[in-house]
Design a protein around this motif. Sequence first.
Motif, PDB file in Angstrom:
ATOM      1  N   TYR A   6       0.599  -1.319   0.118  1.00  0.00           N
ATOM      2  CA  TYR A   6       0.369   0.170  -0.435  1.00  0.00           C
ATOM      3  C   TYR A   6       0.892   1.252  -0.015  1.00  0.00           C
ATOM      4  CZ  TYR A   6      -4.034  -2.888   1.788  1.00  0.00           C
ATOM      5  OH  TYR A   6      -5.026  -4.204   1.608  1.00  0.00           O
ATOM      6  N   TYR A   7       0.610   2.233  -1.230  1.00  0.00           N
ATOM      7  CA  TYR A   7       1.100   3.612  -1.206  1.00  0.00           C
ATOM      8  C   TYR A   7       0.761   4.426  -0.544  1.00  0.00           C
ATOM      9  CZ  TYR A   7       4.634   0.509  -4.267  1.00  0.00           C
ATOM     10  OH  TYR A   7       5.131  -0.461  -4.409  1.00  0.00           O
ATOM     11  N   ARG A   8       0.844   5.235   0.473  1.00  0.00           N
ATOM     12  CA  ARG A   8      -0.040   6.270   0.966  1.00  0.00           C
ATOM     13  C   ARG A   8      -0.235   7.907  -0.831  1.00  0.00           C
ATOM     14  NH1 ARG A   8       2.491   7.931   6.923  1.00  0.00           N
ATOM     15  NH2 ARG A   8       2.140   5.918   8.018  1.00  0.00           N
ATOM     16  N   ASN A   9       1.427   7.792  -1.013  1.00  0.00           N
ATOM     17  CA  ASN A   9       0.911   8.610  -2.524  1.00  0.00           C
ATOM     18  C   ASN A   9       0.964   8.001  -3.680  1.00  0.00           C
ATOM     19  OD1 ASN A   9       1.695  10.857  -4.517  1.00  0.00           O
ATOM     20  ND2 ASN A   9       3.466  10.745  -3.385  1.00  0.00           N
ATOM     21  N   LYS A  10       0.132   8.781  -3.963  1.00  0.00           N
ATOM     22  CA  LYS A  10      -1.032   7.466  -5.357  1.00  0.00           C
ATOM     23  C   LYS A  10      -0.339   7.941  -6.500  1.00  0.00           C
ATOM     24  CE  LYS A  10      -5.768   7.565  -3.387  1.00  0.00           C
ATOM     25  NZ  LYS A  10      -7.125   8.535  -3.065  1.00  0.00           N
ATOM     26  N   VAL A  11       0.124   8.235  -6.508  1.00  0.00           N
ATOM     27  CA  VAL A  11       1.392   8.953  -8.017  1.00  0.00           C
ATOM     28  C   VAL A  11       2.520   7.981  -7.610  1.00  0.00           C
ATOM     29  CG1 VAL A  11       2.377  10.672  -9.682  1.00  0.00           C
ATOM     30  CG2 VAL A  11       0.236  11.025  -7.510  1.00  0.00           C
ATOM     31  N   LEU A  12       2.345   7.223  -7.122  1.00  0.00           N
ATOM     32  CA  LEU A  12       3.625   6.727  -6.332  1.00  0.00           C
ATOM     33  C   LEU A  12       3.947   5.337  -7.420  1.00  0.00           C
ATOM     34  CD1 LEU A  12       6.973   6.768  -5.704  1.00  0.00           C
ATOM     35  CD2 LEU A  12       6.057   5.921  -3.811  1.00  0.00           C
ATOM     36  N   PRO A  13       3.041   4.825  -7.102  1.00  0.00           N
ATOM     37  CA  PRO A  13       2.556   3.389  -7.835  1.00  0.00           C
ATOM     38  C   PRO A  13       2.850   3.498  -9.369  1.00  0.00           C
ATOM     39  CG  PRO A  13       1.036   3.178  -5.984  1.00  0.00           C
ATOM     40  CD  PRO A  13       1.818   4.923  -6.238  1.00  0.00           C
ATOM     41  N   TRP A  14       2.232   4.612  -9.776  1.00  0.00           N
ATOM     42  CA  TRP A  14       2.224   4.957 -11.775  1.00  0.00           C
ATOM     43  C   TRP A  14       3.307   5.500 -12.507  1.00  0.00           C
ATOM     44  CZ3 TRP A  14      -1.693   3.030 -14.283  1.00  0.00           C
ATOM     45  CH2 TRP A  14      -2.996   3.503 -13.225  1.00  0.00           C
ATOM     46  N   VAL A  15       4.355   5.959 -10.879  1.00  0.00           N
ATOM     47  CA  VAL A  15       5.330   6.751 -11.388  1.00  0.00           C
ATOM     48  C   VAL A  15       6.518   4.849 -11.514  1.00  0.00           C
ATOM     49  CG1 VAL A  15       7.860   7.737 -10.430  1.00  0.00           C
ATOM     50  CG2 VAL A  15       5.549   8.936 -10.525  1.00  0.00           C
ATOM     51  N   LEU A  16       6.460   4.470 -10.304  1.00  0.00           N
ATOM     52  CA  LEU A  16       7.339   3.340 -10.818  1.00  0.00           C
ATOM     53  C   LEU A  16       6.967   2.863 -12.415  1.00  0.00           C
ATOM     54  CD1 LEU A  16       7.283   2.184  -7.019  1.00  0.00           C
ATOM     55  CD2 LEU A  16       8.960   3.289  -8.137  1.00  0.00           C
ATOM     56  N   ILE A  17       5.570   1.890 -12.505  1.00  0.00           N
ATOM     57  CA  ILE A  17       5.638   1.283 -12.974  1.00  0.00           C
ATOM     58  C   ILE A  17       5.756   1.413 -14.904  1.00  0.00           C
ATOM     59  CG2 ILE A  17       4.196  -0.209 -12.154  1.00  0.00           C
ATOM     60  CD1 ILE A  17       1.286   1.139 -13.241  1.00  0.00           C
ATOM     61  N   ALA A  18       5.323   3.318 -14.388  1.00  0.00           N
ATOM     62  CA  ALA A  18       5.584   4.262 -15.728  1.00  0.00           C
ATOM     63  C   ALA A  18       6.457   3.766 -16.858  1.00  0.00           C
ATOM     64  CB  ALA A  18       5.675   5.967 -15.461  1.00  0.00           C
ATOM     65  N   PRO A  19       7.999   3.475 -16.102  1.00  0.00           N
ATOM     66  CA  PRO A  19       8.890   3.031 -17.748  1.00  0.00           C
ATOM     67  C   PRO A  19       8.417   1.649 -18.279  1.00  0.00           C
ATOM     68  CG  PRO A  19       9.940   3.653 -15.410  1.00  0.00           C
ATOM     69  CD  PRO A  19       8.629   3.415 -15.355  1.00  0.00           C
ATOM     70  N   GLN A  20       7.610   0.845 -17.419  1.00  0.00           N
ATOM     71  CA  GLN A  20       7.521  -0.969 -17.887  1.00  0.00           C
ATOM     72  C   GLN A  20       5.811  -0.587 -19.020  1.00  0.00           C
ATOM     73  OE1 GLN A  20       9.205  -3.794 -17.930  1.00  0.00           O
ATOM     74  NE2 GLN A  20       7.290  -4.524 -19.447  1.00  0.00           N
ATOM     75  N   LEU A  21       5.532   0.536 -18.854  1.00  0.00           N
ATOM     76  CA  LEU A  21       3.918   0.997 -19.230  1.00  0.00           C
ATOM     77  C   LEU A  21       4.153   1.320 -20.617  1.00  0.00           C
ATOM     78  CD1 LEU A  21       1.312   2.026 -17.000  1.00  0.00           C
ATOM     79  CD2 LEU A  21       1.880  -0.084 -18.451  1.00  0.00           C
ATOM     80  N   LEU A  22       5.628   2.241 -20.902  1.00  0.00           N
ATOM     81  CA  LEU A  22       5.797   3.368 -21.704  1.00  0.00           C
ATOM     82  C   LEU A  22       6.797   2.219 -22.916  1.00  0.00           C
ATOM     83  CD1 LEU A  22       6.185   5.588 -23.065  1.00  0.00           C
ATOM     84  CD2 LEU A  22       8.745   6.361 -22.104  1.00  0.00           C
ATOM     85  N   PHE A  28       5.167  -2.639 -28.618  1.00  0.00           N
ATOM     86  CA  PHE A  28       4.107  -3.341 -28.593  1.00  0.00           C
ATOM     87  C   PHE A  28       2.535  -2.922 -29.474  1.00  0.00           C
ATOM     88  CE2 PHE A  28       0.631  -6.322 -27.620  1.00  0.00           C
ATOM     89  CZ  PHE A  28       1.284  -7.816 -27.674  1.00  0.00           C
ATOM     90  N   TYR A  29       2.381  -2.129 -28.318  1.00  0.00           N
ATOM     91  CA  TYR A  29       1.097  -1.629 -28.867  1.00  0.00           C
ATOM     92  C   TYR A  29       1.018  -0.753 -30.158  1.00  0.00           C
ATOM     93  CZ  TYR A  29      -1.237  -3.923 -24.834  1.00  0.00           C
ATOM     94  OH  TYR A  29      -1.769  -4.958 -23.771  1.00  0.00           O
ATOM     95  N   TRP A  30       1.852  -0.078 -29.989  1.00  0.00           N
ATOM     96  CA  TRP A  30       1.995   1.156 -31.196  1.00  0.00           C
ATOM     97  C   TRP A  30       2.303  -0.137 -32.266  1.00  0.00           C
ATOM     98  CZ3 TRP A  30       0.494   5.062 -32.788  1.00  0.00           C
ATOM     99  CH2 TRP A  30       1.768   5.492 -34.094  1.00  0.00           C
ATOM    100  N   PRO A  31       3.283  -0.608 -32.447  1.00  0.00           N
ATOM    101  CA  PRO A  31       3.556  -1.662 -33.688  1.00  0.00           C
ATOM    102  C   PRO A  31       2.498  -1.750 -33.995  1.00  0.00           C
ATOM    103  CG  PRO A  31       5.496  -1.674 -32.670  1.00  0.00           C
ATOM    104  CD  PRO A  31       4.640  -0.813 -31.499  1.00  0.00           C
ATOM    105  N   THR A  32       1.421  -3.076 -33.437  1.00  0.00           N
ATOM    106  CA  THR A  32       0.569  -3.775 -33.131  1.00  0.00           C
ATOM    107  C   THR A  32      -0.307  -2.595 -34.081  1.00  0.00           C
ATOM    108  OG1 THR A  32       0.860  -5.170 -31.595  1.00  0.00           O
ATOM    109  CG2 THR A  32      -1.321  -5.112 -32.166  1.00  0.00           C
TER     110      THR A  32
END
Length: 294
Positions: A6-22, A28-32
Motif C-alpha cells: 500500500y502506498y500513501r502517495n497515489k502517484v508513486l505506484p504509477w511512477v514506478l510502473i511508468a517505464p514498463q508501461l512506456l 508492442f501496442y503501437w507497432p501492433t
Amino acid sequence: MERRAYYRNKVLPWVLIAPQLLLVLVFFYWPTSQALYWAFTLEQPWGGGNTWVGFDNFASIFTDTRYWATALRSAFYAVCATAISMTIALTLALFVDRALKGTRLFQSVFVWPYAIAAPAAGVAFRFMFSPQAGFIGAINQVWPGIWDPSIVGWQALAMVIVCHAWLGIGYNFVFFLAGLQMIPRSIVEAGAMDGARPLRRMLDLQLPLLAPTTFFLLIMNLISSFTDSFGLIDTLTEGGPVGATEVMVYKIYFDGFKGLDYSGAAAQSIVLMLLVISLTFIQFKWVERRIHYS
C-alpha cells in the motif's frame, strides 16, 4: 496469507510502473496498431497515403500458393526444431541429474549456447556446414556434391533446423534439470528398490512428474520457432535456395522490406500473431487437461 503493498502517495505506484508501461506501449501496442491499420489499407511503397481495401490483403495472401507452402514449411520447422531441442535437453538433464562424473562442469557448459545471439550462431554454423571447408569440405572432396546447402533445399532446411535446435538446448536444459531436481528422491529410490531399471524409472516416474515443465517448454519452443527464426535464417541462407528455408516470419520481412509490399507484410504479421495466439490457446485448452501439477 496474501500480502499487498500500500502506498500513501497515489502517484508513486504509477511512477514506478511508468517505464514498463512506456516500453509496452512503444514496442508492442503501437507497432501492433500500425500493422492492423496497414493490413486493411493499401500502403504505397514510396509514400503517397493509404487506400482502404478492407480484407483484400488477407484474401491475396490466402489465395497465394507460395504463402501456404511457407506456412507448411514453418509448421514442419517448428515441430522438428522443438522435438530435437527438447529431446537432447531432456537427455542431458537426466544424465546431469544422476550426478555422474563431471556433471558440474557440463551443467554450466550446456547453458552457454543460449547466451549466443541467433545471427552470431548463424554465421558460425554457416562456416561449420560450408561445403568447401572443414570436415564437410573433406567429405565433398571424396564424394563431390554430397553436401551443398546453397543449392539443395532440404539440406539448407536441415541445417537451419539443427542450428535453431542447438540454440534452444541450453534454455530447455535449465528447466528440465530444475524440474528433475524438484522430484523427491524418495520416489525414484522407491522405484529402484522395486526393481525398476533407470529407463523404466524415467518413463513411469520422472517423465509424468515433469509434465508441467514439458508443457511450458513445448509452448515456449513452438512460439520461438515461429517468431525467433528470422536472424538465424537471414545469416544462414537468406531464405534460399529458391525459398527452401523461407518461413512465415522471414517472408514478412522479405515482402515488406525487399518487395516493398508493406500492406501484404502487415497482413501476414497479423496472421502470424493470430496463429501463435491460437496455438497457445489450443495447448492450454486441450493439452493442459492431461497435465497434473500435484
